[in-house]
Design a protein around this motif. Sequence first.
Motif, PDB file in Angstrom:
ATOM      1  N   MET A  73       0.918  -0.984  -0.150  1.00  0.00           N
ATOM      2  CA  MET A  73      -0.213  -0.306  -0.141  1.00  0.00           C
ATOM      3  C   MET A  73       0.423   1.020   0.070  1.00  0.00           C
ATOM      4  O   MET A  73       2.113   0.774   0.694  1.00  0.00           O
ATOM      5  N   ILE A  74       0.351   2.134  -0.433  1.00  0.00           N
ATOM      6  CA  ILE A  74       1.135   3.505  -1.143  1.00  0.00           C
ATOM      7  C   ILE A  74       0.929   4.384   0.389  1.00  0.00           C
ATOM      8  O   ILE A  74      -0.416   4.298   0.392  1.00  0.00           O
ATOM      9  N   LEU A  75       1.457   5.283   0.983  1.00  0.00           N
ATOM     10  CA  LEU A  75       1.151   5.513   2.268  1.00  0.00           C
ATOM     11  C   LEU A  75       1.746   6.957   2.638  1.00  0.00           C
ATOM     12  O   LEU A  75       3.143   7.483   1.791  1.00  0.00           O
ATOM     13  N   ILE A  76       0.809   8.184   2.936  1.00  0.00           N
ATOM     14  CA  ILE A  76       1.391   9.881   2.599  1.00  0.00           C
ATOM     15  C   ILE A  76       1.528  10.010   4.039  1.00  0.00           C
ATOM     16  O   ILE A  76       0.568   9.889   4.442  1.00  0.00           O
ATOM     17  N   ASP A  77       1.926  10.481   4.934  1.00  0.00           N
ATOM     18  CA  ASP A  77       1.792  11.951   5.521  1.00  0.00           C
ATOM     19  C   ASP A  77       1.792  13.221   5.804  1.00  0.00           C
ATOM     20  O   ASP A  77       1.696  13.524   4.466  1.00  0.00           O
ATOM     21  N   PRO A  78       1.102  13.461   6.392  1.00  0.00           N
ATOM     22  CA  PRO A  78       1.399  15.319   6.600  1.00  0.00           C
ATOM     23  C   PRO A  78       1.979  15.931   6.291  1.00  0.00           C
ATOM     24  O   PRO A  78       3.310  15.764   7.037  1.00  0.00           O
ATOM     25  N   ALA A  79       2.171  17.389   5.187  1.00  0.00           N
ATOM     26  CA  ALA A  79       3.725  17.434   5.471  1.00  0.00           C
ATOM     27  C   ALA A  79       3.649  18.669   7.084  1.00  0.00           C
ATOM     28  O   ALA A  79       3.067  19.653   7.382  1.00  0.00           O
ATOM     29  N   ARG A 127      10.262  25.133   2.671  1.00  0.00           N
ATOM     30  CA  ARG A 127       8.901  24.669   2.129  1.00  0.00           C
ATOM     31  C   ARG A 127       7.890  23.287   3.274  1.00  0.00           C
ATOM     32  O   ARG A 127       8.856  23.435   4.474  1.00  0.00           O
ATOM     33  N   LEU A 128       7.100  22.284   3.753  1.00  0.00           N
ATOM     34  CA  LEU A 128       6.475  21.664   4.702  1.00  0.00           C
ATOM     35  C   LEU A 128       6.750  20.514   3.494  1.00  0.00           C
ATOM     36  O   LEU A 128       6.162  20.631   2.248  1.00  0.00           O
ATOM     37  N   TRP A 129       7.114  19.315   3.688  1.00  0.00           N
ATOM     38  CA  TRP A 129       6.808  18.007   2.944  1.00  0.00           C
ATOM     39  C   TRP A 129       6.323  17.194   3.195  1.00  0.00           C
ATOM     40  O   TRP A 129       6.897  16.856   4.992  1.00  0.00           O
ATOM     41  N   SER A 130       5.493  16.133   3.303  1.00  0.00           N
ATOM     42  CA  SER A 130       5.013  14.835   2.806  1.00  0.00           C
ATOM     43  C   SER A 130       6.321  13.573   2.998  1.00  0.00           C
ATOM     44  O   SER A 130       7.169  14.310   2.205  1.00  0.00           O
ATOM     45  N   HIS A 131       6.291  13.020   3.348  1.00  0.00           N
ATOM     46  CA  HIS A 131       7.122  11.549   3.035  1.00  0.00           C
ATOM     47  C   HIS A 131       5.893  10.506   2.669  1.00  0.00           C
ATOM     48  O   HIS A 131       5.238  10.260   2.909  1.00  0.00           O
ATOM     49  N   LEU A 132       6.589  10.017   1.240  1.00  0.00           N
ATOM     50  CA  LEU A 132       5.353   9.193  -0.073  1.00  0.00           C
ATOM     51  C   LEU A 132       6.727   7.644   0.483  1.00  0.00           C
ATOM     52  O   LEU A 132       7.645   8.103   0.477  1.00  0.00           O
ATOM     53  N   LEU A 191       6.622   1.579  -4.687  1.00  0.00           N
ATOM     54  CA  LEU A 191       6.955   3.148  -4.726  1.00  0.00           C
ATOM     55  C   LEU A 191       7.303   3.657  -6.048  1.00  0.00           C
ATOM     56  O   LEU A 191       6.544   4.929  -5.936  1.00  0.00           O
ATOM     57  N   HIS A 192       8.235   3.070  -6.526  1.00  0.00           N
ATOM     58  CA  HIS A 192       9.126   3.700  -7.177  1.00  0.00           C
ATOM     59  C   HIS A 192       7.648   3.993  -8.598  1.00  0.00           C
ATOM     60  O   HIS A 192       8.017   4.841  -9.623  1.00  0.00           O
ATOM     61  N   ALA A 193       7.336   2.741  -8.999  1.00  0.00           N
ATOM     62  CA  ALA A 193       6.642   3.063 -10.032  1.00  0.00           C
ATOM     63  C   ALA A 193       5.519   3.914  -9.319  1.00  0.00           C
ATOM     64  O   ALA A 193       5.259   4.991 -10.623  1.00  0.00           O
ATOM     65  N   PHE A 194       3.991   3.930  -8.682  1.00  0.00           N
ATOM     66  CA  PHE A 194       3.587   5.136  -8.619  1.00  0.00           C
ATOM     67  C   PHE A 194       4.060   6.618  -8.783  1.00  0.00           C
ATOM     68  O   PHE A 194       3.604   7.331  -8.719  1.00  0.00           O
ATOM     69  N   ALA A 195       5.084   6.441  -8.525  1.00  0.00           N
ATOM     70  CA  ALA A 195       5.606   7.946  -7.988  1.00  0.00           C
ATOM     71  C   ALA A 195       5.723   8.545  -9.240  1.00  0.00           C
ATOM     72  O   ALA A 195       5.578   9.227  -9.916  1.00  0.00           O
ATOM     73  N   ARG A 196       6.471   7.482 -10.589  1.00  0.00           N
ATOM     74  CA  ARG A 196       6.835   7.443 -11.585  1.00  0.00           C
ATOM     75  C   ARG A 196       5.305   8.083 -12.638  1.00  0.00           C
ATOM     76  O   ARG A 196       5.556   9.115 -13.030  1.00  0.00           O
ATOM     77  N   ARG A 197       4.315   7.368 -11.970  1.00  0.00           N
ATOM     78  CA  ARG A 197       3.367   7.793 -12.829  1.00  0.00           C
ATOM     79  C   ARG A 197       2.357   8.809 -12.438  1.00  0.00           C
ATOM     80  O   ARG A 197       1.760   9.599 -13.009  1.00  0.00           O
ATOM     81  N   ILE A 198       2.522   9.677 -11.016  1.00  0.00           N
ATOM     82  CA  ILE A 198       2.009  10.772 -10.765  1.00  0.00           C
ATOM     83  C   ILE A 198       3.331  12.156 -11.131  1.00  0.00           C
ATOM     84  O   ILE A 198       3.252  13.323 -10.804  1.00  0.00           O
ATOM     85  N   GLY A 199       4.233  11.410 -11.642  1.00  0.00           N
ATOM     86  CA  GLY A 199       5.497  12.531 -11.562  1.00  0.00           C
ATOM     87  C   GLY A 199       6.132  13.305 -10.778  1.00  0.00           C
ATOM     88  O   GLY A 199       6.408  13.729 -10.893  1.00  0.00           O
TER      89      GLY A 199
END
Length: 92
Positions: free
Chosen positions: A1-7, A14-19, A28-36
Amino acid sequence: MILIDPANAPGHGRLWSHLASDTSYDELHAFARRIGIPERGFDRDHYDVPSERYDVVVAAGAVPVSSRELIVRLRAAGLRRRKHSRRALEED
């Protein structure tokens, strides 16, 4: 499952989230590529995502979790990669 935490991680004005994935780095890499998300955003076991992209990432299918939950899930899956401390590097 792909997860993201609050920024909530500050950096570079800036503020950052972690994917992350609690399944595999391939997922993870496939998801990241798919959304740029650029490969340079990958840091050991997660991608850094700027706060302004959070809603887009969630809309693409990432599941929002707390920062604590993200770490717990990475550890449980055996996918957590911690930074090496200077002392650990000296001992290697």
